[in-house]
Design an enzyme around this catalytic site. Structure first.
Site, short mmCIF file in Angstrom:
data_model
loop_
_atom_site.label_atom_id
_atom_site.label_comp_id
_atom_site.label_asym_id
_atom_site.label_seq_id
_atom_site.Cartn_x
_atom_site.Cartn_y
_atom_site.Cartn_z
N ASP A 159 1.21 -7.77 2.23
CA ASP A 159 1.32 -6.33 1.99
C ASP A 159 2.79 -5.92 1.85
OD1 ASP A 159 0.92 -3.64 1.81
OD2 ASP A 159 -0.40 -3.48 3.54
N HIS A 213 0.82 -1.22 0.00
CA HIS A 213 0.00 0.00 0.00
C HIS A 213 0.85 1.26 0.00
CE1 HIS A 213 0.23 -0.18 4.55
NE2 HIS A 213 0.25 1.14 4.40
N SER A 234 3.91 2.25 8.52
CA SER A 234 3.67 1.31 7.42
C SER A 234 4.98 1.05 6.70
CB SER A 234 2.65 1.89 6.44
OG SER A 234 1.37 1.92 7.02
#
Length: 695
Positions: A200, A67, A630
């Site tokens: 991810d 992402h 992240s």
């Protein structure tokens, strides 16, 4: 407090380091952060505008979340080469894709410069100007043109200042990304949720110029040679094992008062959720109906949805954690200590002053939320039109655009229209504007918006249709042709464009009415919050205080552990490929799977990446993380990479404001699942050969 906190790596020695070692850490503070020797900090980079990544090979191979690389992957995608859907894998270094504008920043050194920044500061009147002048001098002294950059950030709400020396690399190339059916498996439904089964990750490479220094993209650049790259553990982990997360958390607000949390929970978050719900309903429908729209709006929808769902989880967690009541209890204890100690008498009115200021702030804060969500971020064309206001004013004053300015504008047009769909944007406009007009902030409402609708005497849909139909900005081909032929005349013609003039007046209203009031009250709150944090540190000396996240390098630590999210429910600490297949729904937008992945699982072909016969996919731990974390590396006690942080559990999204060790967990993809996808699924084993694997 031991597991709570985001710690500045230059302050690890002492009680904090002792606690980390007692929790299982095998490294020294020098192993984690060092200026003179290679250390973990040399392998952790700030990726793009707000993520973290880590260097995992001696040739600058970079690992971050799918992402985090999503916008970049989307920028290379088309109907012919749909890398979002199908994934992308460079089979050799010449095939790695360049990404103009994508940068990564490496921290070279960190230094406490509080005394120098606050030199001469003895009153509020001169504080800001002195701090600015002192900071500029320090930054200038530590900036090396073409090499090192420097910046200073405030900590503890302005009670401490720290200098960061950095290197920024501008040649970052896409190496590999799994299909979205792996990298975004579960999409919006699973976002912020545990158990999770998402691969991810995406892979990039840093390139450098001569002498291994930062350089703009050039075919002659070579892979960057880092001072340190992370070894990767294949040994696995068990519940209770020590973990730490190293990265760039963006923002937390752990020192807010109860009145501030009340505003967030009951006013600000519900407003933003309501507006984004309306926008997402439109985006989701249009993306389902048209593949080209899906590609164009994939990154935008993901970004919009991410915060929308986080705010809902945050409110749920704050309510369930009784955060306002806990804040009030803490404030009562604070006042008791102040009343009982003459040394703290100067602090006894600080909470009352904050409460009174927030009571005034709430109305303008609400007005700003409505403007930002409905009139600033909601529609692409409104943001696009806003970008023309400066050049429009110059043309109105008689300026003609130079060839260089013309080319700059044409580049902007090409970039915007590549990912723009007029019917989708128009539908978003007609969905969110009624919410703006029906808001409760009448004192700060832009009369121009009410007048525009009233004069039109029609529905929002018809009003939006007329605005978009008549605006030259909405017609990509026509506006581009006109700008190419005569940019000065085309810009001047916007004077008759109702859409552009509406955006212009809304922006002027914000600048003249909302922004000054918001800034005035924010400045007052900044002073009071700085004094409040100083007071907390002094009044509660037994507390090990940590500064709020502010986008700078931090370390948090904890352990791999499950949780009990509710009565009668137990969450295990990891998920497996079995769970991936349990969620599988053929043809589903969110839970479809590549046939090859299914075949690998059915054949049990996990290679060296299984643990106890299972292929683990994701795991949770009690590391304190936030947005910006992240892509952060999750490291074991030896500093070896075991996972890639990508999310938090929904029950724990309130951790930016109120941390609860029982409810807050960070979610990571197991590094062995990443390697399995690269090796077995993508058959890019040449990348595995670059890595330092630890068995």
């Amino acid at each position: 407090m031991a597991k709570e906190g985001m710690w500045v790596p230059i302050f690890l020695e002492g009680a904090l380091m002792d606690d980390m070692r007692s929790s299982g850490l095998k490294l020294s503070a020098e192993d984690i952060y060092s200026v003179n020797h290679s250390s973990l900090k040399d392998a952790v980079v700030r990726f793009g505008g707000g993520c973290t990544a880590e260097i995992i090979s001696a040739d600058g191979l970079l690992l971050t979340n799918h992402h985090c690389g999503y916008g970049t992957i989307q920028s290379h995608s088309s109907l012919e080469n749909d890398y979002l859907t199908n994934g992308f894998w460079a089979r050799s270094r010449p095939e790695e894709l360049k990404n103009p504008g994508l940068e990564v920043t490496i921290i070279k050194s960190i230094k406490d410069v509080t005394a120098e920044v606050l030199k001469g500061v003895d009153s509020e009147n001169e504080r800001d100007s002195l701090i600015k002048n002192n900071s500029n001098s320090i930054v200038n002294e530590n900036t090396v043109e073409g090499s090192y950059e420097a910046f200073i950030r405030p900590f503890f709400n302005g009670n401490q200042y720290i200098l960061f020396i950095t290197e920024t690399f501008k040649d970052v190339r896409l190496v590999g990304a799994p299909p979205s059916s792996i990298g975004k498996y579960g999409f919006d439904t699973d976002n912020w949720v545990w158990p999770r089964h998402t691969g991810d990750f995406s892979i990039f490479r840093i390139y450098a110029g001569k002498d291994n220094k930062p350089a703009e993209f050039n075919e002659s650049n070579s892979p960057y040679k880092p001072k340190h790259h992370l070894p990767i553990s294949l040994k696995g982990y068990n519940e209770g094992d020590f973990t730490m997360v190293y990265g760039f958390p963006y923002r937390t607000d752990e020192y807010l008062t109860a009145s501030a949390v009340d505003f967030i929970m009951n006013v600000s978050n519900p407003t933003k959720i309501k507006i984004r719900t309306a926008k997402l309903e439109v985006l989701n429908q249009h993306m389902r109906e048209d593949d080209l729209v899906r590609i164009k709006y994939a990154a935008k929808q993901s970004s919009t949805s991410n915060a929308w769902k986080k705010w809902m989880g945050q409110n749920r967690g704050l309510q369930r954690n009784h955060s306002i009541e806990k804040k009030k209890k803490f404030e009562r204890e604070f006042l008791l200590r102040c009343d009982g100690n003459s040394d703290f008498s100067e602090y006894k009115n600080i909470i009352d002053d904050l409460d009174k200021t927030y009571a005034t702030f709430n109305q303008v804060g609400l007005a700003r939320d409505y403007f930002v969500e409905a009139a600033y971020y909601s529609t692409d064309l409104m943001r696009f039109a806003r970008g023309f206001m400066g050049v429009y004013d110059e043309v109105e004053r008689g300026k003609s655009l130079s060839p260089e300015e013309k080319e700059k504008l044409l580049n902007r047009l090409r970039g915007f229209y590549k990912n723009y769909d007029a019917p989708t944007d128009q539908a978003v406009f007609s969905a969110v504007m009624p919410l703006y007009l029906s808001s409760d902030d009448d004192e700060y409402k832009a009369d121009v918006l009410r007048t525009a609708v009233s004069d039109h005497k029609s529905s929002y849909e018809n009003w939006a249709s007329d605005l978009y139909h008549d605006s030259p900005l909405a017609d990509s081909a026509d506006f581009y042709a006109r700008m190419s032929a005569n940019p000065t005349k085309t810009i001047k013609s916007l004077k008759k464009d109702d859409f552009f003039q509406l955006v212009r007046r809304l922006n002027m209203h914000y600048q003249n009415v909302i922004s000054p009031a918001y800034k005035n009250l924010s400045d007052q709150l900044d002073v009071l919050n700085r004094q409040y944090v100083e007071a907390i540190i002094n009044v509660f000396p037994e507390r090990k205080a940590y500064p709020d996240a502010n986008g700078t390098l931090r370390l948090s630590y904890g352990a791999i552990e499950g949780m009990e999210p509710a009565d009668g429910i137990m969450y295990d600490y990891y998920t497996t490929m079995e769970g991936v297949l349990e969620k599988y729904v053929p043809g589903s937008e969110e839970y479809d799977l590549p046939e090859k992945l299914i075949a690998l699982h059915e054949g049990g072909d996990y290679g060296q990446y299984a643990q106890d016969g299972e292929l683990r996919v994701c795991f949770i731990a009690s590391n304190h993380t936030s947005g910006g974390n992240s892509g952060s590396p999750v490291l074991n006690a030896n500093g070896e990479l075991i996972g890639l942080n990508f999310d938090r559990n929904w029950e724990g999204t309130m951790s930016d404001i109120s941390y609860d060790i029982d409810q807050c967990r960070n979610i990571s993809v197991d590094i062995r699942y990443v390697l399995f996808i690269v090796d077995k699924f993508a058959q890019a084993s040449y990348l595995i050969d670059e890595l330092s694997l630890v068995n």
